[in-house]
Design an enzyme around this catalytic site. Structure first.
Site, PDB file in Angstrom:
ATOM      1  N   GLU A   1      68.683  46.415  71.956  1.00  0.00           N
ATOM      2  CA  GLU A   1      70.023  46.067  71.498  1.00  0.00           C
ATOM      3  C   GLU A   1      70.792  45.583  72.964  1.00  0.00           C
ATOM      4  O   GLU A   1      70.305  46.087  74.034  1.00  0.00           O
ATOM      5  CB  GLU A   1      70.990  46.684  70.695  1.00  0.00           C
ATOM      6  CG  GLU A   1      71.397  48.201  71.689  1.00  0.00           C
ATOM      7  CD  GLU A   1      72.845  48.313  71.349  1.00  0.00           C
ATOM      8  OE1 GLU A   1      73.611  47.425  71.763  1.00  0.00           O
ATOM      9  OE2 GLU A   1      73.231  49.674  71.230  1.00  0.00           O
TER      10      GLU A   1
ATOM     11  N   HIS B   1      74.726  57.162  69.412  1.00  0.00           N
ATOM     12  CA  HIS B   1      75.560  56.001  68.781  1.00  0.00           C
ATOM     13  C   HIS B   1      76.247  56.584  67.472  1.00  0.00           C
ATOM     14  O   HIS B   1      77.666  56.619  67.528  1.00  0.00           O
ATOM     15  CB  HIS B   1      74.357  55.022  68.165  1.00  0.00           C
ATOM     16  CG  HIS B   1      75.109  53.726  67.536  1.00  0.00           C
ATOM     17  ND1 HIS B   1      75.945  52.916  68.495  1.00  0.00           N
ATOM     18  CD2 HIS B   1      75.084  53.262  66.302  1.00  0.00           C
ATOM     19  CE1 HIS B   1      76.029  51.944  67.482  1.00  0.00           C
ATOM     20  NE2 HIS B   1      75.750  52.073  66.196  1.00  0.00           N
TER      21      HIS B   1
ATOM     22  N   HIS C   1      69.845  53.183  61.300  1.00  0.00           N
ATOM     23  CA  HIS C   1      71.536  54.079  61.041  1.00  0.00           C
ATOM     24  C   HIS C   1      72.235  53.206  59.952  1.00  0.00           C
ATOM     25  O   HIS C   1      71.646  52.284  59.450  1.00  0.00           O
ATOM     26  CB  HIS C   1      72.201  53.993  62.452  1.00  0.00           C
ATOM     27  CG  HIS C   1      72.634  52.895  63.022  1.00  0.00           C
ATOM     28  ND1 HIS C   1      71.865  51.895  63.614  1.00  0.00           N
ATOM     29  CD2 HIS C   1      73.752  52.288  62.926  1.00  0.00           C
ATOM     30  CE1 HIS C   1      72.675  50.909  64.243  1.00  0.00           C
ATOM     31  NE2 HIS C   1      73.779  51.084  63.663  1.00  0.00           N
TER      32      HIS C   1
ATOM     33  N   HIS D   1      70.894  41.554  69.202  1.00  0.00           N
ATOM     34  CA  HIS D   1      72.050  42.262  68.974  1.00  0.00           C
ATOM     35  C   HIS D   1      73.014  41.893  70.217  1.00  0.00           C
ATOM     36  O   HIS D   1      73.414  42.969  71.002  1.00  0.00           O
ATOM     37  CB  HIS D   1      72.114  43.671  68.681  1.00  0.00           C
ATOM     38  CG  HIS D   1      72.981  44.248  68.105  1.00  0.00           C
ATOM     39  ND1 HIS D   1      74.349  44.739  68.750  1.00  0.00           N
ATOM     40  CD2 HIS D   1      73.212  44.544  66.734  1.00  0.00           C
ATOM     41  CE1 HIS D   1      75.143  45.146  67.759  1.00  0.00           C
ATOM     42  NE2 HIS D   1      74.473  45.386  66.579  1.00  0.00           N
TER      43      HIS D   1
ATOM     44  N   ASP E   1      70.709  50.418  67.569  1.00  0.00           N
ATOM     45  CA  ASP E   1      71.917  50.689  68.417  1.00  0.00           C
ATOM     46  C   ASP E   1      71.903  52.086  69.246  1.00  0.00           C
ATOM     47  O   ASP E   1      71.397  53.208  68.175  1.00  0.00           O
ATOM     48  CB  ASP E   1      73.175  50.720  67.697  1.00  0.00           C
ATOM     49  CG  ASP E   1      73.365  49.135  67.226  1.00  0.00           C
ATOM     50  OD1 ASP E   1      72.402  48.294  67.703  1.00  0.00           O
ATOM     51  OD2 ASP E   1      74.152  49.184  66.070  1.00  0.00           O
TER      52      ASP E   1
ATOM     53  N   HIS F   1      73.144  47.006  59.645  1.00  0.00           N
ATOM     54  CA  HIS F   1      71.726  47.442  59.882  1.00  0.00           C
ATOM     55  C   HIS F   1      71.182  47.671  58.832  1.00  0.00           C
ATOM     56  O   HIS F   1      69.817  47.911  58.362  1.00  0.00           O
ATOM     57  CB  HIS F   1      71.711  48.559  60.830  1.00  0.00           C
ATOM     58  CG  HIS F   1      71.951  48.289  62.449  1.00  0.00           C
ATOM     59  ND1 HIS F   1      70.783  48.055  63.239  1.00  0.00           N
ATOM     60  CD2 HIS F   1      73.041  47.974  62.894  1.00  0.00           C
ATOM     61  CE1 HIS F   1      71.409  47.586  64.444  1.00  0.00           C
ATOM     62  NE2 HIS F   1      72.789  47.630  64.286  1.00  0.00           N
TER      63      HIS F   1
END
Length: 614
Positions: A202, A156, A67, A414, A177, A72
């Site tokens: 994550e 997310h 994403h 994460h 995520d 990221h």
């Protein structure tokens, strides 16, 4: 074969997500992020761990970005244009559309406003994005002859995906995520039930379990309303994409219902552009947004306006969404410096703030002063309100996804180490799945799956065809087929593997049928005229031959080996207890009885002979 998981970023920390996974010779880089709380060499992943020579094209099969958040995607232009990677890069259509906006906004803030060294340029961003291949949800991409990837909806933020990668029979999922619950503008993560060797998940909220969102929304609205009703200004630091849209929908609806006339502002044109993309990419939003879109676009906010910098010192209450989130730099930090000293004002932090940012300092306590990046101090007299509007899943969501996918191994990234270790123990104890929490620079190796294709004999298939029905009658009659089949896997050199019926094994191996032998060995004491073991053995042997017909006896020093005799005796009576034994001389008798599945009664007269001689 093994799957190697090298963590370059987000190992026992939140920031610069970057994981390189080697599957059966193929090397995939998942995410290429930067750390928002660092301004030194720790800002980017240590790419030298991938290739000491810098030949990244041969070292990496492909890059997949989950994403558009900077932790990221933030290091991608640097890795492609400065480090020289020219291989394939995959991301979703929304991520490809929105990443350049986020990257350019970050570059402008860090270089033009803070005066930092330019690690990548506007031209670098443009050239980097030309290398990107956009993919759609559930679209299977054949990267090369052996490697295939597939994207799944992650919630997310708009365009976020989980990634399934398979090489041969080995398969993994990297979550990036994700959010397991639906919010106002995005749906919950969705993924097929897959057979996985490894799940990389994550763990931002590894120990947090969130309740209903409605009390949190009400608490947030009340805090903002109380601030503006008292004449204060409410600052909501947020990234331009994601929480900004979620909270704008919430406030816009509340302003309409309460007929509030206080202005709500967006701080930058970036958010206006983002809203335009949200309108274009309705198919990636929640079902609620899709349904409302038939009558009006939910991202056409009635009470939200663009913000002019001159309004920072304007009198009167207002609500301002300012980028970036976490108060790590840029316009949100500039506004914070001016508004924080007033007790009438409010700073509402809607999500997680990375360690090292001003947002994290505010969330860690109630500081009266805050040190900024340039060494200046700001008095903090305003109210600080933290609300859990994070788009990350909670501990329950992580456990639910792990249980649903049931991978053979789990790697957590994460997250913060103490919480990650608690979640690791929970996954191991409750789900019985090995779980790992590697730090940056560490590699985790797990076994990969290899399937062998085998033919099946006709006899084996016929043995599988007979049903084994089981009936249960709890509330209603239920019938289940619980058939099982026993076979033998035969793998001959240079021939394909074959599953055969057990009765076919001897024929396949070109051997005669063998009878299974059951052996039993026990010490006995016997009475006799001689103290010599050999004499006692001979006396016992003669006695057995007279009593047991057809017995085969072999004498060896102080041992008798007796086999192939017939007779019957219940298995219960086979033990010779030492308490029944009396005498000073001792001999050991070893006897074996041949038996088959059709004849389970064992010849046992030899025990009686022993007892008679005790």
């Amino acid at each position: 074969m093994a799957i190697d998981c090298l963590v370059l970023g987000a190992g026992q920390e939140i920031g610069k997500s970057c994981v390189v996974v080697t599957i059966n010779g193929k090397r995939i880089m998942f995410d290429c992020g930067m750390h928002m709380g660092c301004d030194d060499h720790n800002r980017y992943p240590d790419f030298s761990l991938v290739s000491k020579s810098g030949d990244f094209d041969n070292a990496i099969s492909c890059i997949i970005i989950t994403h558009f958040h900077m932790d990221h995607v933030g290091a991608l232009p640097y890795f492609t244009e400065v480090c020289g990677y020219n291989g394939p890069i995959y991301m979703s259509y929304p991520t490809k559309a929105l990443s350049p906006l986020m990257l350019e906004d970050y570059r402008r803030v860090m270089v033009d406003r803070r005066g930092e060294d330019e690690l990548f340029t506007t031209a670098h961003i443009a050239n980097c994005m030309k290398k990107v291949i956009a993919i759609d949800l559930k679209q299977t991409i054949q990267v090369d002859e052996d490697l295939q990837i597939r994207a799944y909806y992650a919630g997310h933020v708009l365009g976020a995906v989980m990634v399934y990668a398979k090489v041969g029979d080995a398969a993994i999922v990297y979550t990036g995520d994700y959010n397991m619950t639906t919010d106002r503008h995005l749906g919950a993560a969705k993924i097929d039930r897959l057979q996985l060797d490894l799940l990389i998940s994550e763990s931002t909220y590894a120990t947090t379990i969130r309740g209903s969102k409605y009390p949190r929304e009400r608490e947030f609205l009340q805090a903002v309303h109380k601030c503006v009703a008292g004449g204060g200004k409410a600052l909501i630091p947020s990234f331009a994409l994601g929480r900004a849209q979620e909270l704008c929908m919430l406030l816009d609806d509340y302003w309409e219902r309460m007929n509030i006339k206080v202005p709500i502002y967006f701080s930058s044109g970036l958010t206006i552009q983002a809203n335009m993309y949200y309108k274009m990419l309705i198919s990636w939003t929640s079902q609620n947004v899709k349904e409302k879109h038939n009558t009006h676009n939910p991202f056409d906010f009635k009470n939200v306006k663009d913000f002019d910098r001159s309004l920072i010192h304007a009198p009167g209450p207002c609500v301002l969404f300012a980028t970036p989130g976490m108060l790590c730099a840029g316009f949100s930090l500039e506004v914070f410096k001016h508004w924080a000293p007033s007790p009438l004002n409010l700073v509402a932090l809607p999500g997680y703030s990375v360690a090292g940012t001003v947002g994290h300092k505010l969330m860690s306590g109630k500081p009266t002063t805050v040190d900024l990046y340039n060494g200046t101090k700001v008095d903090v007299r305003c109210k600080i309100h933290q609300v859990a509007f994070s788009p990350h899943t909670d501990a329950k969501g992580i456990m639910d996804l792990t249980k649903f996918l049931s991978p053979k191994n789990v790697v957590l990234v994460h997250g913060e180490k103490p919480s990650m270790m608690i979640l690791k123990d929970k996954i191991t104890s409750e789900l019985d799945i090995p779980c790992f929490v590697p730090a940056n620079g560490e590699t985790v190796s797990v076994a990969s799956t290899t399937y062998i294709k085998a033919n099946a004999s006709d006899m084996f298939l016929k043995s599988c065809s007979s049903p084994n029905f089981k009936f249960s009658n709890s509330t209603q009659l239920r019938v289940t087929d619980q058939r099982t089949a026993d076979g033998v896997l035969v793998i001959e050199k240079s021939k394909k593997a074959k599953i055969v019926h057990q009765d076919e094994v001897s024929e396949v191996l070109h051997e005669k049928n063998h009878v299974v032998s059951l052996a039993y060995c026990c010490p006995v004491k016997v009475k006799g005229e001689s103290d010599n073991d050999a004499d006692l053995i001979k006396q016992l042997s003669e006695k057995i031959l007279k009593t047991v017909s057809g017995a085969q006896i072999h004498e060896s020093e102080n041992c008798l080996q007796i086999g192939s005799f017939k007779g019957t005796l219940c298995l219960k009576d086979k033990c010779v207890h030492r308490r029944d034994i009396s005498s000073s001389s001792e001999a050991v008798v070893f006897f074996c009885c041949n038996w088959s599945a059709a004849d389970l009664e064992l010849g046992w007269e030899v025990i009686n002979v022993m007892k008679q001689n005790i």
